[in-house]
Design a protein around this motif. Structure first.
Motif, PDB file in Angstrom:
ATOM      1  N   LYS A  98       0.831  -1.206   0.000  1.00 27.02           N
ATOM      2  CA  LYS A  98       0.000   0.000   0.000  1.00 27.02           C
ATOM      3  C   LYS A  98       0.863   1.252   0.000  1.00 27.02           C
ATOM      4  O   LYS A  98       0.570   2.222  -0.715  1.00 27.02           O
ATOM      5  CB  LYS A  98      -0.915  -0.015   1.226  1.00 27.02           C
ATOM      6  N   ALA A  99       1.932   1.234   0.811  1.00 28.10           N
ATOM      7  CA  ALA A  99       2.809   2.404   0.847  1.00 28.10           C
ATOM      8  C   ALA A  99       3.485   2.632  -0.497  1.00 28.10           C
ATOM      9  O   ALA A  99       3.624   3.772  -0.962  1.00 28.10           O
ATOM     10  CB  ALA A  99       3.857   2.220   1.938  1.00 28.10           C
ATOM     11  N   TRP A 100       3.908   1.530  -1.141  1.00 29.97           N
ATOM     12  CA  TRP A 100       4.540   1.668  -2.456  1.00 29.97           C
ATOM     13  C   TRP A 100       3.536   2.211  -3.478  1.00 29.97           C
ATOM     14  O   TRP A 100       3.898   3.037  -4.324  1.00 29.97           O
ATOM     15  CB  TRP A 100       5.076   0.318  -2.922  1.00 29.97           C
ATOM     16  N   HIS A 101       2.283   1.739  -3.403  1.00 23.17           N
ATOM     17  CA  HIS A 101       1.263   2.232  -4.327  1.00 23.17           C
ATOM     18  C   HIS A 101       1.002   3.725  -4.137  1.00 23.17           C
ATOM     19  O   HIS A 101       0.848   4.485  -5.092  1.00 23.17           O
ATOM     20  CB  HIS A 101      -0.030   1.436  -4.149  1.00 23.17           C
ATOM     21  N   LYS A 102       0.952   4.156  -2.860  1.00 18.86           N
ATOM     22  CA  LYS A 102       0.750   5.581  -2.596  1.00 18.86           C
ATOM     23  C   LYS A 102       1.915   6.408  -3.123  1.00 18.86           C
ATOM     24  O   LYS A 102       1.722   7.482  -3.701  1.00 18.86           O
ATOM     25  CB  LYS A 102       0.592   5.800  -1.093  1.00 18.86           C
TER      26      LYS A 102
ATOM     27  N   THR B 273       3.897  13.158 -13.701  1.00 24.71           N
ATOM     28  CA  THR B 273       4.768  13.636 -14.774  1.00 24.71           C
ATOM     29  C   THR B 273       4.102  13.402 -16.120  1.00 24.71           C
ATOM     30  O   THR B 273       3.018  12.796 -16.206  1.00 24.71           O
ATOM     31  CB  THR B 273       6.118  12.902 -14.725  1.00 24.71           C
ATOM     32  N   VAL B 274       4.785  13.867 -17.171  1.00 24.98           N
ATOM     33  CA  VAL B 274       4.240  13.705 -18.526  1.00 24.98           C
ATOM     34  C   VAL B 274       4.178  12.234 -18.911  1.00 24.98           C
ATOM     35  O   VAL B 274       3.200  11.768 -19.486  1.00 24.98           O
ATOM     36  CB  VAL B 274       5.112  14.492 -19.533  1.00 24.98           C
ATOM     37  N   LYS B 275       5.229  11.479 -18.525  1.00 24.83           N
ATOM     38  CA  LYS B 275       5.284  10.063 -18.891  1.00 24.83           C
ATOM     39  C   LYS B 275       4.836   9.187 -17.739  1.00 24.83           C
ATOM     40  O   LYS B 275       5.354   8.095 -17.527  1.00 24.83           O
ATOM     41  CB  LYS B 275       6.711   9.692 -19.294  1.00 24.83           C
ATOM     42  N   GLN B 276       3.832   9.727 -16.997  1.00 22.70           N
ATOM     43  CA  GLN B 276       3.403   9.020 -15.792  1.00 22.70           C
ATOM     44  C   GLN B 276       2.845   7.641 -16.131  1.00 22.70           C
ATOM     45  O   GLN B 276       3.150   6.656 -15.461  1.00 22.70           O
ATOM     46  CB  GLN B 276       2.353   9.855 -15.065  1.00 22.70           C
ATOM     47  N   ALA B 277       2.034   7.571 -17.164  1.00 20.99           N
ATOM     48  CA  ALA B 277       1.383   6.305 -17.486  1.00 20.99           C
ATOM     49  C   ALA B 277       2.404   5.232 -17.856  1.00 20.99           C
ATOM     50  O   ALA B 277       2.390   4.119 -17.322  1.00 20.99           O
ATOM     51  CB  ALA B 277       0.385   6.507 -18.621  1.00 20.99           C
ATOM     52  N   SER B 278       3.326   5.600 -18.787  1.00 24.01           N
ATOM     53  CA  SER B 278       4.312   4.605 -19.223  1.00 24.01           C
ATOM     54  C   SER B 278       5.268   4.250 -18.099  1.00 24.01           C
ATOM     55  O   SER B 278       5.625   3.073 -17.903  1.00 24.01           O
ATOM     56  CB  SER B 278       5.087   5.140 -20.423  1.00 24.01           C
ATOM     57  N   VAL B 279       5.702   5.281 -17.314  1.00 21.73           N
ATOM     58  CA  VAL B 279       6.633   5.015 -16.229  1.00 21.73           C
ATOM     59  C   VAL B 279       5.988   4.136 -15.168  1.00 21.73           C
ATOM     60  O   VAL B 279       6.585   3.181 -14.668  1.00 21.73           O
ATOM     61  CB  VAL B 279       7.129   6.344 -15.623  1.00 21.73           C
ATOM     62  N   ASN B 280       4.734   4.497 -14.812  1.00 27.80           N
ATOM     63  CA  ASN B 280       4.024   3.688 -13.815  1.00 27.80           C
ATOM     64  C   ASN B 280       3.852   2.250 -14.290  1.00 27.80           C
ATOM     65  O   ASN B 280       3.946   1.302 -13.508  1.00 27.80           O
ATOM     66  CB  ASN B 280       2.665   4.299 -13.506  1.00 27.80           C
ATOM     67  N   LYS B 281       3.589   2.106 -15.611  1.00 28.09           N
ATOM     68  CA  LYS B 281       3.417   0.753 -16.137  1.00 28.09           C
ATOM     69  C   LYS B 281       4.713  -0.033 -16.028  1.00 28.09           C
ATOM     70  O   LYS B 281       4.719  -1.201 -15.628  1.00 28.09           O
ATOM     71  CB  LYS B 281       2.960   0.843 -17.589  1.00 28.09           C
ATOM     72  N   GLN B 282       5.832   0.638 -16.372  1.00 24.96           N
ATOM     73  CA  GLN B 282       7.121  -0.040 -16.266  1.00 24.96           C
ATOM     74  C   GLN B 282       7.452  -0.384 -14.807  1.00 24.96           C
ATOM     75  O   GLN B 282       7.935  -1.477 -14.499  1.00 24.96           O
ATOM     76  CB  GLN B 282       8.223   0.845 -16.851  1.00 24.96           C
ATOM     77  N   VAL B 283       7.195   0.599 -13.904  1.00 22.76           N
ATOM     78  CA  VAL B 283       7.486   0.359 -12.495  1.00 22.76           C
ATOM     79  C   VAL B 283       6.636  -0.775 -11.945  1.00 22.76           C
ATOM     80  O   VAL B 283       7.122  -1.649 -11.218  1.00 22.76           O
ATOM     81  CB  VAL B 283       7.274   1.642 -11.671  1.00 22.76           C
TER      82      VAL B 283
ATOM     83  N   THR C   3      15.377   9.771  -3.598  1.00 17.16           N
ATOM     84  CA  THR C   3      15.503  10.060  -2.164  1.00 17.16           C
ATOM     85  C   THR C   3      14.545   9.194  -1.350  1.00 17.16           C
ATOM     86  O   THR C   3      14.902   8.657  -0.298  1.00 17.16           O
ATOM     87  CB  THR C   3      15.232  11.538  -1.907  1.00 17.16           C
ATOM     88  N   ALA C   4      13.318   9.040  -1.859  1.00 19.78           N
ATOM     89  CA  ALA C   4      12.334   8.219  -1.149  1.00 19.78           C
ATOM     90  C   ALA C   4      12.786   6.760  -1.093  1.00 19.78           C
ATOM     91  O   ALA C   4      12.686   6.093  -0.066  1.00 19.78           O
ATOM     92  CB  ALA C   4      10.969   8.324  -1.834  1.00 19.78           C
ATOM     93  N   CYS C   5      13.320   6.263  -2.237  1.00 20.26           N
ATOM     94  CA  CYS C   5      13.798   4.871  -2.259  1.00 20.26           C
ATOM     95  C   CYS C   5      14.956   4.682  -1.288  1.00 20.26           C
ATOM     96  O   CYS C   5      15.034   3.675  -0.572  1.00 20.26           O
ATOM     97  CB  CYS C   5      14.227   4.478  -3.669  1.00 20.26           C
ATOM     98  N   SER C   6      15.884   5.666  -1.273  1.00 20.40           N
ATOM     99  CA  SER C   6      17.022   5.559  -0.359  1.00 20.40           C
ATOM    100  C   SER C   6      16.561   5.578   1.096  1.00 20.40           C
ATOM    101  O   SER C   6      17.027   4.804   1.926  1.00 20.40           O
ATOM    102  CB  SER C   6      17.999   6.702  -0.615  1.00 20.40           C
ATOM    103  N   THR C   7      15.607   6.481   1.408  1.00 25.77           N
ATOM    104  CA  THR C   7      15.082   6.544   2.778  1.00 25.77           C
ATOM    105  C   THR C   7      14.396   5.241   3.174  1.00 25.77           C
ATOM    106  O   THR C   7      14.581   4.724   4.285  1.00 25.77           O
ATOM    107  CB  THR C   7      14.099   7.711   2.892  1.00 25.77           C
ATOM    108  N   GLU C   8      13.626   4.693   2.246  1.00 25.87           N
ATOM    109  CA  GLU C   8      12.923   3.440   2.528  1.00 25.87           C
ATOM    110  C   GLU C   8      13.923   2.297   2.719  1.00 25.87           C
ATOM    111  O   GLU C   8      13.764   1.454   3.601  1.00 25.87           O
ATOM    112  CB  GLU C   8      11.977   3.121   1.373  1.00 25.87           C
ATOM    113  N   ASP C   9      14.982   2.289   1.891  1.00 27.70           N
ATOM    114  CA  ASP C   9      16.008   1.246   2.039  1.00 27.70           C
ATOM    115  C   ASP C   9      16.715   1.359   3.382  1.00 27.70           C
ATOM    116  O   ASP C   9      16.989   0.350   4.052  1.00 27.70           O
ATOM    117  CB  ASP C   9      17.027   1.364   0.904  1.00 27.70           C
ATOM    118  N   ILE C  10      17.021   2.603   3.816  1.00 32.91           N
ATOM    119  CA  ILE C  10      17.661   2.803   5.119  1.00 32.91           C
ATOM    120  C   ILE C  10      16.744   2.316   6.241  1.00 32.91           C
ATOM    121  O   ILE C  10      17.181   1.692   7.212  1.00 32.91           O
ATOM    122  CB  ILE C  10      18.032   4.283   5.311  1.00 32.91           C
TER     123      ILE C  10
END
Length: 464
Positions: free
Chosen positions: A191-195, A202-212, A394-401
């Motif tokens: 749920k946190a990752w989805h949020k 962004t402009v390429k939100q759809a494609s980026v979100n699909k890839q992610v 930054t969010a990924c790094s914080t989450e990894d820490i």
């Protein structure tokens, strides 16, 4: 003439007075010396009086000795009577202290406001002292419960936690609860990752979100597969743990064990060799019949086919022998020294126990896996060419820490349990925040009591 006569008569009287004075001084000195000698003898006798009492077998009934103190009947142990007497002395001392405080307070003749403030401060200080005293009693409540033999039935003690009924063993209920917690934690993480993902505008939100999402789904599927494989690998061990072995049909790829596991008897070996001989003779007969039926033009092809088939049979036979090589090694008593067998893996020297070397190796593997995951995430993050790329990293790094901190805290919490598991307790100085246990739990020795009395100097304060 008369004066001379008087002088002659006075000389004997003066001489006799001097003699008497000298004799008095000598007598006084003798008396003083005699008193000193008597005192020395009495002090000497007083010093050895207790030893003489022990010598004649009257010890500890030596009340006639000066400054004699009867020994404690329970040395090194505070009995309930002594504890109650000590508590009564504390109560009496507290009442005397309160009376002295009241007298001191009554002597203060100040303004009414000052008196009120003083009383308020005294009440606050008294409440603070009471709280400290109650907290002190609450801290030793569990030790007193152990002392009277009521442990672990100590529900009356504040903040008491009942000990684990199966220390060092994870029961099925605890395992199921842990798995449920893992599932809940995973759902919350998703749920946190989805949020976080939905916050990317962004402009390429759809494609980026699909890839992610695709990469996350692939990573999640890989993690699920690893977890399922891990459970499948230990399914048979868990079946043995609950005593259901060999009835473990629910485990994937489970093969029911041989009635003589790990041993090929001589009867089975001879039967197998007889079967091999019979099969070889039958095969030779078939090959001869086939060879005689072949025409001259197809003879070379037949020979090539026979040679290929012979090679195939030889390979099957060698594979069969390789499969039973380890069993034969056990049969001759050479196990686990079976290095000549192909694909042989030496068994674990400490089955069912994770040693420190294995734990460190497992932690290294986790670190390597984490580094590989970070590299994969960095590659995925580098593909994101958006305005909020830096915020995402930054969010990924914080989450990894945060994940690393959770893992380290989890390991630190079970360090002492692992130290007990390997039999090194109480030598667990490598564990963070480790406190060495008391050598005399629940008992105050005389050395500890004397040290405590020396610190208080004969007066026990509220803080103590």
């Amino acid at each position: 003439m008369m004066s001379k006569l008087v002088l002659l008569l006075a000389l004997p009287l003066a001489a006799s007075g001097l003699v008497i004075t000298k004799e008095l001084n000598i007598a006084q000195a003798c008396v003083a010396e005699d008193l000193g000698n008597r005192a020395k003898v009495q002090n000497k006798l007083a010093g050895i009086c207790e030893d003489m009492c022990k010598e004649v077998g009257a010890y500890p009934k030596c009340a006639q000795c000066p400054d004699f103190v009867a020994p404690d009947s329970t040395p090194g142990v505070v009995t309930w009577d002594e504890l109650l007497e000590h508590m009564d002395n504390l109560a009496a001392w507290g009442q005397d202290e309160l009376k002295s405080w009241h007298k001191t307070a009554s002597a203060l003749q100040t303004v009414k406001q000052v008196i009120t403030q003083s009383e308020t401060a005294c009440v606050a200080a008294d409440m603070q002292h009471r709280a400290k005293f109650q907290n002190k009693l609450a801290g030793i409540c569990e030790d007193m419960c152990k002392e009277v033999g009521a442990y672990p039935k100590c529900a009356q003690c504040p903040d008491f936690v009942e000990p684990d009924k199966t220390p060092g063993v994870m029961t099925w209920d605890e395992l199921f609860e842990h798995m449920d917690n893992l599932v809940n934690w995973g759902q919350e993480e998703l749920k946190a990752w989805h949020k976080t993902a939905s916050a990317l505008q962004t402009v390429k939100q759809a494609s980026v979100n699909k890839q992610v999402e695709t990469s996350c789904a692939a990573a999640d599927a890989a993690h699920r597969a690893q977890f399922q494989n891990k459970l499948a690998g230990i399914c048979e061990d868990m079946c043995k743990e609950v005593g259901a072995y060999p009835k473990c049909a629910q485990c994937p790829d489970f093969v029911e064990p041989d009635k003589t596991p790990g041993v090929m008897t001589w009867d089975e070996l001879l039967e197998h060799m007889d079967n091999l001989v019979s099969w070889g003779q039958d095969e030779l007969k078939v090959w001869r019949k086939t060879a005689s039926a072949l025409q001259t033009g197809k003879q070379e092809q037949s020979e090539t086919a026979c040679s290929a088939e012979d090679f195939s049979h030889r390979a099957q036979f060698q594979n069969k022998l390789a499969g039973i090589c380890e069993d034969m090694c056990k049969e001759v008593g050479a196990y686990p020294k079976c290095a000549q067998c192909p694909d042989f893996v030496e068994p674990d020297k400490t089955p069912g126990v994770m040693t420190w070397d294995e734990l460190l190796e497992d932690m290294d593997n986790l670190v390597s896996w984490g580094q590989d995951e970070l590299k994969a995430w960095h590659k995925t993050a580098s593909a994101l060419q958006t305005g909020k790329q830096e915020q995402s990293e930054t969010a990924c790094s914080t989450e990894d820490i945060a994940h690393r901190a959770q893992l380290q805290n989890k390991l630190a919490g079970i360090c002492e349990d692992m130290c007990k598991e390997v039999g090194a307790y109480p030598k667990c100085a490598q564990c963070p925040d480790f406190v060495e246990p008391d050598k005399t739990p629940g008992v105050m020795t005389w050395d500890e009591l004397l040290e405590h009395m020396d610190k208080t100097s004969g007066v026990m304060t509220w803080d103590e």
